[in-house]
Design an enzyme around this catalytic site. Sequence first.
Site, PDB file in Angstrom:
ATOM      1  N   GLU A   1     -16.255  -3.159   1.788  1.00  0.00           N
ATOM      2  CA  GLU A   1     -15.430  -2.421   0.826  1.00  0.00           C
ATOM      3  C   GLU A   1     -15.873  -2.650  -0.616  1.00  0.00           C
ATOM      4  O   GLU A   1     -15.436  -3.590  -1.266  1.00  0.00           O
ATOM      5  CB  GLU A   1     -13.942  -2.821   0.977  1.00  0.00           C
TER       6      GLU A   1
ATOM      7  N   LYS B   1     -15.753   1.064   3.698  1.00  0.00           N
ATOM      8  CA  LYS B   1     -14.465   1.421   3.075  1.00  0.00           C
ATOM      9  C   LYS B   1     -14.685   1.671   1.587  1.00  0.00           C
ATOM     10  O   LYS B   1     -14.595   0.758   0.769  1.00  0.00           O
ATOM     11  CB  LYS B   1     -13.453   0.290   3.310  1.00  0.00           C
TER      12      LYS B   1
HETATM   13  P1  13P Z   1      -5.000   0.766  -1.170  1.00  0.00           P
HETATM   14  O1  13P Z   1      -5.062   1.881  -0.154  1.00  0.00           O
HETATM   15  O2  13P Z   1      -3.622   0.499  -1.680  1.00  0.00           O
HETATM   16  O3  13P Z   1      -6.033   0.940  -2.241  1.00  0.00           O
HETATM   17  O4  13P Z   1      -5.364  -0.565  -0.394  1.00  0.00           O
HETATM   18  C1  13P Z   1      -6.415  -0.571   0.474  1.00  0.00           C
HETATM   19  C2  13P Z   1      -7.044  -1.885   0.466  1.00  0.00           C
HETATM   20  O5  13P Z   1      -7.190  -2.513   1.486  1.00  0.00           O
HETATM   21  C3  13P Z   1      -7.533  -2.406  -0.818  1.00  0.00           C
HETATM   22  O6  13P Z   1      -8.371  -3.487  -0.590  1.00  0.00           O
END
Ligand code: 13P
Length: 346
Positions: free
Chosen positions: A183, A225
């Site tokens: 991510e 992600k």
């Molecule tokens: P949000 O969808 O609130 O951005 O959170 C996703 C997430 O896991 C952030 O690390």
Amino acid sequence: MNLAELNKVALAMVTPGKGILAADESTGTIKKRFDAIKVESTEDNRRDYREMLFRATDAMSKYISGVILYDETIWQNAKDGTPLIKLIEQSGVIPGIKVDEGTQALPACPGELVTVGLDKLAERLKKYYERGARFAKWRAVIDIGRSTDGREIPTMTAIRVNAHALARYAALCQAAQIVPIVEPEVLMDGDHDIERCYDVTQRVLNQTFRELRTQRVELEGMVLKPNMAVAGKKSPRPASVEEVAEKTVRLLKSCVPAAVPGIAFLSGGQSDEEATAHLNAMNRLGPLPWRLTFSYGRALQAAPQKAWSGKADNVAAGQRAFAHRARMNGLASKGEWAAELEKKAA
Ligand code: 13P
């Protein structure tokens, strides 16, 4: 490492019609969410809240493929003594775990951050696997704007250092037979336009995949992600749903190899309905090389948090609100959502 098994889990995480519930708020972040609904952030309240979501069995089994947990939650039991992780497994949902340990200031890069938590990660992953986690998450944060000394950020230093850490984490996960969610989040705070978000995200994704290759991470055994290409929250030129969808898909096609089984977006501060509409519009642009779905925190939980507001009497209402958002996003993951469906349920 058993790559076929990792690939099977990664594909299951992005099953069409389903997506991931990001319920991995750190103790600090969940306190902020609870403050907004005037609920005290005690261990019991955090347990009750998450138990409410995990016991929404119909929504969990139909629309949720995986749940990202925070360390506290993976070891916690429901009120009746059942481990919370068991409730998740009972709905046929895959448990996952956030393993980064937050961010620290990046030396010599004022205003920029690096995600930490690699020390002892191999040992921690082993314990999480034994407890039942089959995937993990590590979030890198890249901010767009000006540094504290007035220069443009992000710097290439911050992008490189964070990509390197993401790949180190991903390689350790695969060695522990855990699917890494990679991510790299480019934040939507600020007044930049969608083009600037596009350019920065492109640099971030290219550097991330360069590091993943260098460190021999198997792309078939991971899930990406990312953020979507959107204008900053304070931008004078917000982008339309069609523009976000078209630009995000073009960007991903140029940076993400087809060997990656799936992409599960973060919501990043978009409104609930925006996050759903964007995902839906992207899936209408198919066929695509990878599956596109959601891994939302706020866009799945804002509504149930409000409906629940810390009261046992509101559990059914909280579960209904969660089930609705999960269903809407499940439809969006197949390009079958429409705005009328929101109104019908309201
Ligand atoms: P949000 O969808 O609130 O951005 O959170 C996703 C997430 O896991 C952030 O690390």
